[in-house]
Design a protein around this motif. Structure first.
Motif, mmCIF file in Angstrom:
data_model
loop_
_atom_site.group_PDB
_atom_site.id
_atom_site.type_symbol
_atom_site.label_atom_id
_atom_site.label_comp_id
_atom_site.label_asym_id
_atom_site.label_seq_id
_atom_site.Cartn_x
_atom_site.Cartn_y
_atom_site.Cartn_z
ATOM 1 N N PHE A 77 0.824 -1.205 0.000
ATOM 2 C CA PHE A 77 0.000 0.000 0.000
ATOM 3 C C PHE A 77 0.860 1.258 0.000
ATOM 4 N N LEU A 78 1.909 1.280 0.829
ATOM 5 C CA LEU A 78 2.750 2.467 0.914
ATOM 6 C C LEU A 78 3.601 2.674 -0.327
ATOM 7 N N VAL A 79 4.130 1.572 -0.880
ATOM 8 C CA VAL A 79 5.062 1.695 -1.994
ATOM 9 C C VAL A 79 4.364 2.196 -3.256
ATOM 10 N N GLY A 80 3.038 2.109 -3.287
ATOM 11 C CA GLY A 80 2.306 2.598 -4.449
ATOM 12 C C GLY A 80 2.064 4.084 -4.439
ATOM 13 N N GLN A 81 2.463 4.766 -3.368
ATOM 14 C CA GLN A 81 2.235 6.199 -3.249
ATOM 15 C C GLN A 81 3.572 6.930 -3.142
ATOM 16 N N PRO A 82 3.834 7.870 -4.029
ATOM 17 C CA PRO A 82 5.110 8.590 -3.984
ATOM 18 C C PRO A 82 5.225 9.438 -2.732
#
Length: 211
Positions: A77-82
């Motif tokens: 989830f986190l890695v998909g958001q810059p």
């Protein structure tokens, strides 16, 4: 930057986060259901699961893989958001690994040294290396689809995170079938199988998740 512009950017980030969160939840649900069906329609759960699950080894095996799966899914989830920091989630991934190390050391202290190799090899190492990747295919496809609709800053890392989460989900499902309960078996063969899927995710993500 003007206050109104800042509010607009925060609103956009929140909307993206909510959209990715819903998509990730759907990907997790669909991946788990699809992989569970593959497991049940092929090899099924172990016949003595009702009694085996009461033992410490089986409880640890299932608990460890579930904790790893949850931590890895949160990382996706986190890695998909810059711009989102991954340090906290990375630390969470270390928790199940520390628990596994403790379990391995405990196993080595209990078993006589001549039994170490037998416990590590188990009886189904080859099938473990084959079936965990098979069970990970549906979750991996779902996670990569979610990340494609996000904005990962590092495509390779994003793909590896997807592979790790998919592999951990597959491992947690396979744990309900696998009759090899030693932490030594878990540390070697489950880890290799999950590492294979993590590598596959990295290779796919590096190319397919580019902006």
């Amino acid at each position: 930057m003007k206050t109104n512009d800042l509010i607009s950017l925060l609103a956009v980030d929140a909307a993206v986060g909510m959209r990715l969160g819903r998509m990730l939840a759907l990907a997790v649900f669909a991946g788990v259901v699809a992989s569970a069906l593959v497991l049940l329609l092929t090899v099924g759960v172990r016949p003595n699961l009702a009694t085996a699950i009461e033992t410490a080894r089986v409880l640890f095996k299932i608990g460890f893989t579930l904790v790893l799966a949850i931590a890895a899914c949160r990382l996706v989830f986190l890695v998909g958001q810059p711009g989102r920091s991954l340090k906290a989630r990375g630390f969470q991934l270390a928790v199940p690994l520390v628990l596994l190390a403790i379990a391995v050391l405990s196993e080595l202290s209990v078993l006589p040294s001549e039994a170490w190799t037998t416990s590590m090899l188990g009886k189904n190492a080859g099938f473990c290396l084959f079936f965990i990747p098979v069970l990970s295919l549906a979750p991996l496809a779902g996670f990569l689809f979610v990340l494609k609709n996000g904005a990962p800053e590092n495509p390779g890392l994003a793909g590896a995170s997807a592979g790790l989460a998919a592999g951990a989900i597959a491992a947690s499902l396979y744990a309900f079938h696998c009759p090899d309960d030693s932490p030594l078996f878990l540390a070697v063969w489950y880890s290799i199988a999950v590492l294979v899927i993590t590598t596959v995710g990295y290779l796919i993500g590096r190319r397919w998740l580019r902006w």
